[in-house]
Scaffold this motif. Structure first.
Motif, mmCIF file in Angstrom:
data_model
loop_
_atom_site.group_PDB
_atom_site.id
_atom_site.type_symbol
_atom_site.label_atom_id
_atom_site.label_comp_id
_atom_site.label_asym_id
_atom_site.label_seq_id
_atom_site.Cartn_x
_atom_site.Cartn_y
_atom_site.Cartn_z
ATOM 1 N N UNK A 10 0.933 -0.999 -0.196
ATOM 2 C CA UNK A 10 -0.035 0.043 0.185
ATOM 3 C C UNK A 10 0.969 1.092 0.039
ATOM 4 N N UNK A 11 0.510 2.292 -0.664
ATOM 5 C CA UNK A 11 1.166 3.374 -0.794
ATOM 6 C C UNK A 11 1.366 3.981 0.673
ATOM 7 N N UNK A 12 2.380 4.459 0.993
ATOM 8 C CA UNK A 12 2.560 5.369 2.391
ATOM 9 C C UNK A 12 1.931 6.801 2.117
ATOM 10 N N UNK A 13 2.474 7.555 1.182
ATOM 11 C CA UNK A 13 1.911 8.705 0.472
ATOM 12 C C UNK A 13 1.805 8.660 -0.961
ATOM 13 N N UNK A 14 0.646 8.506 -1.421
ATOM 14 C CA UNK A 14 0.266 8.458 -2.931
ATOM 15 C C UNK A 14 0.932 9.557 -3.752
ATOM 16 N N UNK A 15 1.303 9.228 -4.997
ATOM 17 C CA UNK A 15 1.923 10.493 -5.737
ATOM 18 C C UNK A 15 0.546 11.302 -5.924
ATOM 19 N N UNK A 16 1.041 12.641 -6.026
ATOM 20 C CA UNK A 16 0.052 13.585 -6.215
ATOM 21 C C UNK A 16 -0.222 13.752 -8.017
ATOM 22 N N UNK A 17 -0.947 12.886 -8.351
ATOM 23 C CA UNK A 17 -1.661 12.979 -9.723
ATOM 24 C C UNK A 17 -2.903 13.265 -9.929
ATOM 25 N N UNK A 18 -3.700 14.004 -10.783
ATOM 26 C CA UNK A 18 -4.849 14.225 -10.870
ATOM 27 C C UNK A 18 -5.406 12.970 -11.939
ATOM 28 N N UNK A 19 -6.495 12.486 -11.564
ATOM 29 C CA UNK A 19 -6.989 11.370 -12.501
ATOM 30 C C UNK A 19 -7.005 11.631 -13.877
ATOM 31 N N UNK A 20 -6.450 10.853 -14.732
ATOM 32 C CA UNK A 20 -6.165 11.367 -16.322
ATOM 33 C C UNK A 20 -4.807 12.166 -16.465
ATOM 34 N N UNK A 21 -4.182 12.554 -15.392
ATOM 35 C CA UNK A 21 -2.908 13.141 -15.820
ATOM 36 C C UNK A 21 -1.828 12.558 -15.784
ATOM 37 N N UNK A 22 -1.794 11.302 -16.413
ATOM 38 C CA UNK A 22 -0.360 10.751 -16.670
ATOM 39 C C UNK A 22 0.090 11.108 -18.235
ATOM 40 N N UNK A 23 0.972 12.211 -18.030
ATOM 41 C CA UNK A 23 1.419 12.612 -19.360
ATOM 42 C C UNK A 23 3.094 12.470 -19.403
ATOM 43 N N UNK A 24 3.598 12.649 -18.292
ATOM 44 C CA UNK A 24 5.042 12.721 -18.416
ATOM 45 C C UNK A 24 5.796 11.436 -18.496
ATOM 46 N N UNK A 25 7.024 11.391 -18.896
ATOM 47 C CA UNK A 25 7.925 10.426 -18.780
ATOM 48 C C UNK A 25 8.153 9.825 -17.810
ATOM 49 N N UNK A 26 8.112 10.751 -16.711
ATOM 50 C CA UNK A 26 8.295 10.270 -15.386
ATOM 51 C C UNK A 26 7.108 9.254 -14.681
ATOM 52 N N UNK A 27 5.697 9.870 -15.034
ATOM 53 C CA UNK A 27 4.482 9.151 -14.750
ATOM 54 C C UNK A 27 4.657 7.663 -15.454
ATOM 55 N N UNK A 28 4.964 7.491 -16.680
ATOM 56 C CA UNK A 28 4.896 6.449 -17.432
ATOM 57 C C UNK A 28 6.137 5.296 -16.880
ATOM 58 N N UNK A 29 7.335 6.115 -16.520
ATOM 59 C CA UNK A 29 8.244 5.256 -15.899
ATOM 60 C C UNK A 29 7.725 4.595 -14.691
ATOM 61 N N UNK A 30 7.036 5.393 -13.838
ATOM 62 C CA UNK A 30 6.683 4.980 -12.565
ATOM 63 C C UNK A 30 5.641 3.773 -12.613
ATOM 64 N N UNK A 31 5.000 3.791 -13.415
ATOM 65 C CA UNK A 31 3.787 2.724 -13.997
ATOM 66 C C UNK A 31 4.730 1.371 -14.147
ATOM 67 N N UNK A 32 5.796 1.424 -15.167
ATOM 68 C CA UNK A 32 6.435 0.372 -15.524
ATOM 69 C C UNK A 32 7.281 -0.060 -14.243
ATOM 70 N N UNK A 33 7.903 0.765 -13.453
ATOM 71 C CA UNK A 33 8.517 0.216 -12.371
ATOM 72 C C UNK A 33 7.867 -0.482 -11.370
#
Length: 70
Positions: A10-33
């Protein structure tokens, strides 16, 4: 820097993203990791506030955010 899930899966502190706001390279890398680290795709989607199809696209994509590589 983004937070990472704790050992209890479980997340200790969920990343601060708005729903549907996955646009950056870092966000996609986070998903993959997170998925590579063993987190279920559904949990990644739920915790990041994105759709499961977005997680699937991130994993299936050859490019990290669909942009050109020039």
């Amino acid at each position: 820097m983004r937070s990472t899930p704790s050992d209890s899966r479980h997340w200790e502190n969920p990343p601060s993203t708005k729903p549907g706001a996955i646009h950056s390279v870092e966000d996609w890398a986070l998903i993959r990791r997170l998925v590579a680290d063993g987190f279920p795709q559904r949990q990644v989607a739920r915790d990041l506030g994105i759709g499961r199809s977005t997680v699937e696209r991130a994993l299936a994509s050859d490019q990290t955010c669909g942009g050109s590589s020039s």
